[in-house]
Design an enzyme around this catalytic site. Sequence first.
Site, PDB file in Angstrom:
ATOM      1  NE  ARG A   1      -2.864   0.472   3.358  1.00  0.00           N
ATOM      2  CZ  ARG A   1      -2.219   0.834   4.478  1.00  0.00           C
ATOM      3  NH1 ARG A   1      -1.633   2.018   4.552  1.00  0.00           N
ATOM      4  NH2 ARG A   1      -2.146   0.025   5.510  1.00  0.00           N
TER       5      ARG A   1
ATOM      6  CE1 TYR B   1     -17.267  10.263 -15.465  1.00  0.00           C
ATOM      7  CE2 TYR B   1     -16.703  10.477 -13.156  1.00  0.00           C
ATOM      8  CZ  TYR B   1     -17.116   9.706 -14.222  1.00  0.00           C
ATOM      9  OH  TYR B   1     -17.383   8.389 -14.029  1.00  0.00           O
TER      10      TYR B   1
ATOM     11  CG  ASP C   1     -10.386  15.340 -15.062  1.00  0.00           C
ATOM     12  OD1 ASP C   1      -9.700  14.736 -15.923  1.00  0.00           O
ATOM     13  OD2 ASP C   1     -11.323  14.799 -14.441  1.00  0.00           O
TER      14      ASP C   1
ATOM     15  CE  LYS D   1     -13.258   7.027 -17.796  1.00  0.00           C
ATOM     16  NZ  LYS D   1     -13.615   8.307 -17.233  1.00  0.00           N
TER      17      LYS D   1
HETATM   18  C1  LIG Z   1     -14.041   8.760 -15.985  1.00  0.00           C
HETATM   19  C2  LIG Z   1     -13.653  10.083 -15.536  1.00  0.00           C
HETATM   20  C3  LIG Z   1     -13.364  10.329 -14.185  1.00  0.00           C
HETATM   21  C4  LIG Z   1     -13.501   9.258 -13.127  1.00  0.00           C
HETATM   22  O1  LIG Z   1     -12.590   8.210 -13.306  1.00  0.00           O
HETATM   23  P1  LIG Z   1     -12.865   6.675 -12.889  1.00  0.00           P
HETATM   24  O2  LIG Z   1     -11.629   5.994 -13.328  1.00  0.00           O
HETATM   25  O3  LIG Z   1     -14.104   6.240 -13.599  1.00  0.00           O
HETATM   26  O4  LIG Z   1     -13.062   6.655 -11.413  1.00  0.00           O
HETATM   27  C5  LIG Z   1     -12.945  11.611 -13.852  1.00  0.00           C
HETATM   28  N1  LIG Z   1     -12.834  12.590 -14.772  1.00  0.00           N
HETATM   29  C6  LIG Z   1     -13.113  12.384 -16.065  1.00  0.00           C
HETATM   30  C7  LIG Z   1     -12.961  13.504 -17.047  1.00  0.00           C
HETATM   31  C8  LIG Z   1     -13.538  11.135 -16.495  1.00  0.00           C
HETATM   32  O5  LIG Z   1     -13.822  10.939 -17.787  1.00  0.00           O
END
Ligand SMILES: *Cc1c(COP(=O)(O)O)cnc(C)c1O
Length: 383
Positions: free
Chosen positions: A51, A103, A175, A200
């Site tokens: 961890r 998001y 982000d 993603k």
């Molecule tokens: C999918 C997504 C998240 C969240 O990520 P997870 O891996 O699903 O927890 C945050 N920001 C954006 C822009 C996303 O597309």
Amino acid sequence: MCGDCKNFETIAVHGSCEWSENTGSISVPIYQTATFKHAGLSQSTGYDYSRLQNPTREELEKTIARLEGGKEGLAFSTGMAAIDAVARLFLPGDHVIISDDLYGGTYRLFEDVYKNYGIEVTYVDTTNLEEILKAIKHNTKAFYIETPSNPMMKISDIKKISELARNNGVITIVDNTFLTPYFQKPLDLGADIVIHSGTKFLGGHNDTLSGLLVASREDLIEKLRFAQVSIGATLSPFDSWLIQRGIKTLPVRLEKQQQNAIEIANWLKECSEVEEVFYPGFKENKGHEICLRQASGFGSMLSFTVKKKETVEKILGNVQVISFAESLGGVESLITYPYLQTHAAIPEEIRNKIGVTDKLLRLSVGIENINDLIEDLNKSFNK
Ligand SMILES: *Cc1c(COP(=O)(O)O)cnc(C)c1O
């Protein structure tokens, strides 16, 4: 030496160039272990418990830090876990200004979790600096932006927002999931923390989840690392390896995905059933100029509205090459209905205001043959 390489594609393939082991393995080993033994009292290899530290995760953390141009990276089990660690920088009474088009899960986290702990949030259209300025209060601690935004593909000016932040003693959090450091490097533009849903584009194959953070400021890294290991939503060794492997092909995937996205965006624009197409690559898109300035590409995400609601059902029920599924960024093209999926947590009134209506569809364009993708859309429109 590969550690001196400055070019993105080479770093993506070779990673940190800092790990070593004695078999000559090309691929970073998966250290599938929970714990590490000590030779004696007060002796440690630097690894005590997975961890806290794990060499496979560490390689991914170093790689993303190099790619984003930051000092350190941190890997989490999901993007939301990474965003949660960022939210823990704030204390009761603190105020955060967040993009109103973002998001849905991030909205839910701040609205339904952190508001209960006394963290105040204001949602503004961060494409408009005046609106950000107006929302600043004595207790504002951060600006949190997504650019391009999800799902309306609006562009916020990272450099100007970071300047405004610095002048007001607050931090800027970006982000960067939609463009990745291949196309956009927020830290170079003045931001303090970069967030990724590694699920993603970085992973890129729709086969695992992950979240990543990158920062340069020591005090922020220390706090984020403390949250990461204390809460424990760290990325497993195997998943770290999968994301590391995904990153190797990020540049070639993104080029191909973007090329496909441009063709689809143009095709949709000519389609009689389509009302409007939102893609930052279009000159008429409001943020096009800013995107050109701050990014080296427009990415492969686009949204569009259809004239009739029935068309939504027709498309979602009939696509075959494209999958009707949540998520984005992978080699497989996916179509999403934000109104009822990714953005369902946002109140209807706000969804309508920002444009997330029942006629909006979001497309994540993959690397399939472009003719197959267009034919798939064409057939489903005309069923
Ligand atoms: C999918 C997504 C998240 C969240 O990520 P997870 O891996 O699903 O927890 C945050 N920001 C954006 C822009 C996303 O597309």
